[in-house]
Scaffold this motif. Structure first.
Motif, PDB file in Angstrom:
ATOM      1  N   LEU A 620      -6.208 -37.578  24.263  1.00  0.00           N
ATOM      2  CA  LEU A 620      -5.736 -36.318  24.715  1.00  0.00           C
ATOM      3  C   LEU A 620      -5.608 -35.449  23.428  1.00  0.00           C
ATOM      4  N   THR A 621      -5.432 -34.218  24.006  1.00  0.00           N
ATOM      5  CA  THR A 621      -5.319 -32.986  23.016  1.00  0.00           C
ATOM      6  C   THR A 621      -4.083 -32.269  23.519  1.00  0.00           C
ATOM      7  N   ALA A 622      -3.374 -31.598  22.678  1.00  0.00           N
ATOM      8  CA  ALA A 622      -2.299 -30.721  23.022  1.00  0.00           C
ATOM      9  C   ALA A 622      -2.473 -29.950  24.546  1.00  0.00           C
ATOM     10  N   GLN A 623      -3.746 -29.680  24.857  1.00  0.00           N
ATOM     11  CA  GLN A 623      -4.140 -28.804  25.887  1.00  0.00           C
ATOM     12  C   GLN A 623      -3.898 -30.008  27.072  1.00  0.00           C
ATOM     13  N   THR A 624      -4.647 -31.064  27.152  1.00  0.00           N
ATOM     14  CA  THR A 624      -4.901 -31.932  28.117  1.00  0.00           C
ATOM     15  C   THR A 624      -3.699 -32.921  28.323  1.00  0.00           C
ATOM     16  N   ALA A 625      -2.898 -32.860  27.353  1.00  0.00           N
ATOM     17  CA  ALA A 625      -1.430 -33.497  27.522  1.00  0.00           C
ATOM     18  C   ALA A 625      -0.405 -32.528  28.191  1.00  0.00           C
ATOM     19  N   LEU A 626      -0.756 -31.414  28.392  1.00  0.00           N
ATOM     20  CA  LEU A 626       0.125 -30.454  29.033  1.00  0.00           C
ATOM     21  C   LEU A 626       1.011 -29.837  28.453  1.00  0.00           C
ATOM     22  N   CYS A 627       0.932 -29.672  26.867  1.00  0.00           N
ATOM     23  CA  CYS A 627       2.347 -29.319  26.019  1.00  0.00           C
ATOM     24  C   CYS A 627       2.465 -27.745  26.325  1.00  0.00           C
ATOM     25  N   ARG A 628       3.705 -27.580  26.336  1.00  0.00           N
ATOM     26  CA  ARG A 628       4.238 -26.155  26.519  1.00  0.00           C
ATOM     27  C   ARG A 628       4.285 -25.598  25.114  1.00  0.00           C
ATOM     28  N   ASP A 659       9.428 -30.114  26.199  1.00  0.00           N
ATOM     29  CA  ASP A 659      10.724 -29.669  26.310  1.00  0.00           C
ATOM     30  C   ASP A 659      10.645 -27.999  26.393  1.00  0.00           C
ATOM     31  N   PRO A 660      11.534 -27.669  27.488  1.00  0.00           N
ATOM     32  CA  PRO A 660      11.529 -26.382  27.754  1.00  0.00           C
ATOM     33  C   PRO A 660      12.286 -25.418  26.601  1.00  0.00           C
ATOM     34  N   ASP A 661      13.151 -26.117  26.002  1.00  0.00           N
ATOM     35  CA  ASP A 661      13.762 -25.429  24.855  1.00  0.00           C
ATOM     36  C   ASP A 661      12.886 -25.499  23.482  1.00  0.00           C
ATOM     37  N   ASN A 662      11.672 -25.944  23.770  1.00  0.00           N
ATOM     38  CA  ASN A 662      10.906 -25.987  22.217  1.00  0.00           C
ATOM     39  C   ASN A 662      10.127 -24.425  22.449  1.00  0.00           C
ATOM     40  N   ASP A 663      10.566 -23.666  21.588  1.00  0.00           N
ATOM     41  CA  ASP A 663       9.859 -22.365  21.725  1.00  0.00           C
ATOM     42  C   ASP A 663       8.685 -22.359  20.633  1.00  0.00           C
ATOM     43  N   ALA A 664       8.202 -23.351  20.093  1.00  0.00           N
ATOM     44  CA  ALA A 664       6.981 -23.292  19.184  1.00  0.00           C
ATOM     45  C   ALA A 664       5.747 -22.949  19.912  1.00  0.00           C
ATOM     46  N   PRO A 665       5.000 -21.781  19.561  1.00  0.00           N
ATOM     47  CA  PRO A 665       3.979 -21.456  20.391  1.00  0.00           C
ATOM     48  C   PRO A 665       2.615 -22.283  20.268  1.00  0.00           C
ATOM     49  N   LEU A 666       1.881 -22.669  21.315  1.00  0.00           N
ATOM     50  CA  LEU A 666       0.912 -23.436  21.380  1.00  0.00           C
ATOM     51  C   LEU A 666      -0.328 -22.758  20.730  1.00  0.00           C
ATOM     52  N   ARG A 667      -0.535 -22.916  19.472  1.00  0.00           N
ATOM     53  CA  ARG A 667      -1.455 -22.014  18.845  1.00  0.00           C
ATOM     54  C   ARG A 667      -2.986 -22.959  18.540  1.00  0.00           C
ATOM     55  N   TRP A 668      -2.836 -24.030  18.522  1.00  0.00           N
ATOM     56  CA  TRP A 668      -3.908 -25.146  18.355  1.00  0.00           C
ATOM     57  C   TRP A 668      -3.961 -25.878  19.579  1.00  0.00           C
ATOM     58  N   PRO A 669      -4.601 -25.586  20.897  1.00  0.00           N
ATOM     59  CA  PRO A 669      -4.615 -26.545  21.830  1.00  0.00           C
ATOM     60  C   PRO A 669      -5.554 -27.598  21.873  1.00  0.00           C
ATOM     61  N   ASN A 670      -6.480 -27.671  20.785  1.00  0.00           N
ATOM     62  CA  ASN A 670      -7.430 -28.612  20.760  1.00  0.00           C
ATOM     63  C   ASN A 670      -7.165 -29.901  19.835  1.00  0.00           C
ATOM     64  N   VAL A 671      -6.039 -29.503  19.228  1.00  0.00           N
ATOM     65  CA  VAL A 671      -5.844 -30.688  18.281  1.00  0.00           C
ATOM     66  C   VAL A 671      -5.368 -32.122  18.933  1.00  0.00           C
ATOM     67  N   GLN A 674      -0.816 -36.659  19.252  1.00  0.00           N
ATOM     68  CA  GLN A 674      -0.574 -37.955  18.540  1.00  0.00           C
ATOM     69  C   GLN A 674       0.584 -38.890  19.138  1.00  0.00           C
ATOM     70  N   ILE A 675       1.348 -38.608  20.114  1.00  0.00           N
ATOM     71  CA  ILE A 675       2.279 -39.179  20.891  1.00  0.00           C
ATOM     72  C   ILE A 675       1.954 -40.010  21.836  1.00  0.00           C
ATOM     73  N   LEU A 676       2.130 -41.473  21.836  1.00  0.00           N
ATOM     74  CA  LEU A 676       1.848 -42.144  22.941  1.00  0.00           C
ATOM     75  C   LEU A 676       3.118 -42.571  23.867  1.00  0.00           C
ATOM     76  N   GLY A 677       2.903 -43.212  24.970  1.00  0.00           N
ATOM     77  CA  GLY A 677       3.974 -43.474  25.904  1.00  0.00           C
ATOM     78  C   GLY A 677       4.635 -42.086  26.549  1.00  0.00           C
ATOM     79  N   GLY A 678       5.682 -42.212  27.273  1.00  0.00           N
ATOM     80  CA  GLY A 678       6.451 -41.071  28.007  1.00  0.00           C
ATOM     81  C   GLY A 678       5.625 -40.719  29.136  1.00  0.00           C
ATOM     82  N   PRO A 679       5.396 -39.357  29.416  1.00  0.00           N
ATOM     83  CA  PRO A 679       5.033 -39.096  30.538  1.00  0.00           C
ATOM     84  C   PRO A 679       3.316 -38.703  30.640  1.00  0.00           C
ATOM     85  N   THR A 680       2.646 -38.893  29.432  1.00  0.00           N
ATOM     86  CA  THR A 680       1.297 -38.869  29.434  1.00  0.00           C
ATOM     87  C   THR A 680       0.671 -40.269  29.512  1.00  0.00           C
ATOM     88  N   ALA A 681      -0.616 -40.130  29.473  1.00  0.00           N
ATOM     89  CA  ALA A 681      -1.596 -41.517  29.495  1.00  0.00           C
ATOM     90  C   ALA A 681      -2.351 -41.635  28.350  1.00  0.00           C
TER      91      ALA A 681
END
Length: 793
Positions: A620-628, A659-671, A674-681
């Motif tokens: 997965l990438t940041a975009q396909t992991a549905l990161c905010r 996290d909705p409180d995480n305000d870091a902008p999604l500048r590189w969605p294709n990176v 690197q996190i496994l488990g949790g809400p993603t596959a």
């Protein structure tokens, strides 16, 4: 030979004053100590003395024989003052100047003394002195606590924590120091909003029972506590009268009980300073005073243990009260000849008090000690006091005086037994010192009868984090991410003061990491099981080579300058898990506790190859992991100067990109994500490379456990064909040219043969072909003639 016989002086009400040079006996005896022999005993260095006119006595709550007497002379004992002692002195090499002591604290196995506005440490086990490091401004007081339950890290941190400060300094500009090394090394302590506070500093304390740092502010005759952490940091405790300079005594046991006292003032708090109120004084059955000043008595010495408070006054009286959950009054005992300017109080056991007085010797420099033991239970039986008989026969619980741990999403069940006297009814009361962190639920029921026919009452107490009970407002609960602590106390609300031996049941609860937990990587199919690797060979100094093109020792994904030889640690890693290179893979992480499987962990975790191998990526990438927000990765973690070492990604610095409180902008969605488990596959995808990978795995979900759950494991990747030695461009380009040329010839040659040039070209080749055909035919015919005419030979 110096031999002395001393007759005990008995008081009227259960007290016996005995002058001691050796351990106290129960009858008259002849005393023989080191003074009997003419051995030279001299005070070495600068003799210390206490700044206050009132004697103080500090007793170690865990090591009962360790105590410190503070007066015109200072005495430190390791046998509970059962032998004659020289006054305590500090070596002249320390160059303390004026040897005046303004404050002292016993931190586990060391004695801290504030001498001439500096802190010195006496390690009484090693008999060595040291000066504290890190304090750059004058200090007058130290404060700390001791935990007696176990060697648990939570308990050790309590004993190691020490504050140093200058009493009376303006709070907005004062310098406060904190040490987590028993006072050996200090650093400045930054209190939030300190510059905005008004008043002078009355003290700073670590209230472990509340998991808060409390600062006492004094302003215009009033004092109140401020606190460091949510939810108490948004307000102050209730103000109370501050007359004179109050000495503050933190009672043992981390129950949150504070004693404030001066000559004309005695106050108590049962919730770490949030509510402070004066102690009532009872003189006789019908006389009750609301405070010490109203009773017109002058306090000389105060002593307290986990459950009791005793006061010695200059009027030669001894007062006593219980420190139960509910408030009680000081009871005046009948007048006794107990007081002297050098006398000090101490508890030797539950219901037993001693008045200690050092006595100089006209011949020897060592001091003797007069001890006046008082049996509180015997005194309370005096009919003149008109104390009611205790209503309870038994209060018992296996959890008493123990320590427990409640990790996140865990709970604890405790039980207790209570038996009243015949015809009596009891009101049990369960309380936690830190309700912002720890919630409880108690159920009482009848559980049978005694042989005398008394009813047995049993209590079941359930403990969980307050956050998980779901009954408290979020503005009331402490932050769930922060480990905290609390004590639980079970007492009888309507208990009489005569129930001296029926002490409350108390346990210390660490709401934090359960040290018995660990994580294990599931390894059902190993490389040894499939015969790819030999377990015997792996144990026989097995090593393997990582190509320089496949790893980076700095974990930045850059190629190394040379190959790396790795010694395989079979004892730690076992046989590697088997993984096919072309199949997305995710390790199965299991939670174990005390050698028993608990569950498969579904929380978020991260991986990192410990030798720097970077021949793998993520599905997965940041975009396909549905990161905010922009997700963290190992590069950003390592670049953070606050993180030490390459394996610093853990629950404390992890921030979810969902996290909705995480305000870091999604500048590189294709990176890569690197996190496994949790809400993603998300899964790991290996490059075309066979070999061993050793991974470090860390659970980073801050809401799963307070522990840093981490481990290392190995995998063997197989099934990848070796990469070609010839570069792909060298073979692909000529092949493509040949294919295109063949297609062109198939089209161009037939068309060219129908032109004039084509006919000429065709004729040119026809003649040679005919000649070749005739020659071949001739050759075949001759061969047939030779084969068919043997007669010629």
């Amino acid at each position: 030979m110096n031999v002395s016989v001393r007759t005990p002086r008995r008081s009227r009400r259960g007290a016996c004053c005995v002058r001691l040079r050796v351990p106290r006996e129960t009858s008259n005896h002849t005393v023989r100590t080191g003074k009997v022999f003419h051995i030279s005993q001299q005070i070495q260095g600068d003799q210390l003395y206490f700044s206050s006119t009132r004697a103080h006595l500090i007793k170690h709550p865990c090591k009962k024989n360790i105590a410190l007497y503070l007066g015109r002379q200072i005495f430190f004992t390791r046998d509970d003052f059962k032998s004659s002692l020289l006054p305590l002195s500090i070596p002249a090499s320390m160059k303390v100047g004026t040897p005046e002591v303004t404050s002292a604290h016993i931190a586990d196995s060391v004695l801290l003394l504030v001498v001439n506005q500096k802190i010195y440490i006496y390690d009484y086990e090693a008999n060595s002195w040291n000066a504290s490091i890190g304090i750059e401004h004058p200090v007058s007081h130290v404060s700390g606590d001791n935990c007696c339950y176990s060697g648990h890290p939570f308990c050790v941190d309590i004993s190691n924590s020490v504050f140093a400060y200058l009493h009376g300094d303006q709070i907005s500009q004062t310098n406060v120091y904190f040490s987590n090394t028993q006072g050996y090394r200090f650093q400045k302590f930054a209190y939030e909003r300190q510059a905005e506070l008004v008043g002078s500093l009355g003290g700073i304390f670590y209230f472990h029972s509340l998991s808060q740092v409390g600062v006492l502010l004094i302003d215009q005759g009033k004092a109140r506590f401020g606190y460091s952490e949510h939810p108490l940091n948004s307000s102050f405790g209730l103000p109370f009268d501050y007359n004179g300079t109050l000495d503050i005594l933190i009672t043992p046991g981390q129950k949150g009980i504070l004693i404030f006292w001066f000559e004309k003032s005695l106050l108590v708090s049962r919730n770490s300073g949030q509510l402070v109120y004066p102690v009532h004084v009872k003189e006789g059955p019908n006389t009750l005073y609301s405070s010490i000043s109203e009773a017109n008595i002058t306090i000389h010495s105060v002593a307290a243990n986990e459950y009791e408070l005793a006061v010695l006054t200059q009027e030669n009286n001894l007062y006593y009260c219980s420190l139960g959950i509910l408030s009680s009054s000081l009871i005046k005992f009948a007048g006794q000849n107990l007081w002297s300017q050098e006398a000090a109080l101490m508890f030797t056991d539950v219901g037993r008090v001693e008045i200690l007085t050092p006595l100089p010797d006209s011949v020897f420099p060592a001091f003797d000690f007069q001890k006046c033991p008082v049996n509180i239970q015997a005194v309370l039986m005096d009919p003149q006091l008109q104390v009611d008989v205790c209503k309870a026969e038994l209060l018992q619980g296996e959890f008493d005086n123990k320590m427990y741990t409640i990790d996140m999403n865990s709970k604890l069940e405790l039980t207790a037994l209570m038996i009243p006297r015949p015809g009596m009814s009891l009101v049990p009361l369960v309380m936690v010192s830190n309700p912002h962190s720890l919630g409880l639920q108690a159920i009482i029921y009848e559980g049978g009868y005694t042989y005398d026919g008394n009813t047995k009452h049993r209590l079941n107490i359930s403990l969980r984090q307050q956050h998980h009970w779901g009954r408290a407002d979020p503005n009331f609960t402490s932050s769930i991410k922060r480990p905290t602590g609390s004590t639980i106390t079970l007492d009888i609300a309507n208990k009489e003061i005569s129930c001296v031996d029926l002490k409350p049941l108390t346990a210390l609860i660490s709401v934090g990491c359960d040290q018995e937990k660990k994580i294990v990587i599931q390894n059902e199919i190993s490389a040894c099981h499939k015969g790819i690797l030999d377990p015997v060979g792996l144990q026989d100094n097995y090593s393997y080579v990582i190509e320089k093109e496949a790893y980076d020792p700095n974990f930045q994904g850059q190629k190394a300058s040379e190959d790396l030889v790795v010694d395989y640690q079979y004892q730690k890693l076992g046989c590697p898990h088997l993984v096919y290179y072309n199949t997305p893979w995710k390790p199965v992480v299991e939670l174990w506790r005390e050698g028993k499987f608990q569950e498969v962990i579904k929380a978020e975790f991260v991986l990192l190859e410990v030798h720097g191998l970077f021949t793998y990526t993520y599905s997965l990438t940041a975009q396909t992991a549905l990161c905010r927000a922009q997700p963290q990765n190992w590069t950003t973690i390592m670049e953070n100067p606050g993180n030490k070492g390459p394996f610093a990604w853990n629950r404390e610095n992890y921030v979810s990109c969902h996290d909705p409180d995480n305000d870091a902008p999604l500048r590189w969605p294709n990176v890569p994500y690197q996190i496994l488990g949790g809400p993603t596959a998300n899964k790991v995808i290996f490059d075309q490379r066979n070999g061993i990978y050793v991974f470090y795995v860390s659970i980073v979900d801050p809401y799963y456990s307070y522990c840093h759950l981490e481990t290392t494991f190995s995998v063997y990747v197989y099934g990848a064909f070796p990469l070609s030695i010839i570069p792909a461009t060298v073979t692909i380009i000529p092949l493509m040219v040949a294919m295109l040329l063949s297609v062109w010839l198939a089209y161009a040659v037939p068309k060219l043969l129908h032109t004039e040039k084509g006919l000429r070209f065709k004729g040119f080749w026809i003649h040679p072909c005919r000649r070749c055909r005739k020659a071949c035919a001739c050759f075949r015919g001759r061969c047939r003639v030779h084969q068919g005419s043997p007669a010629w030979s």
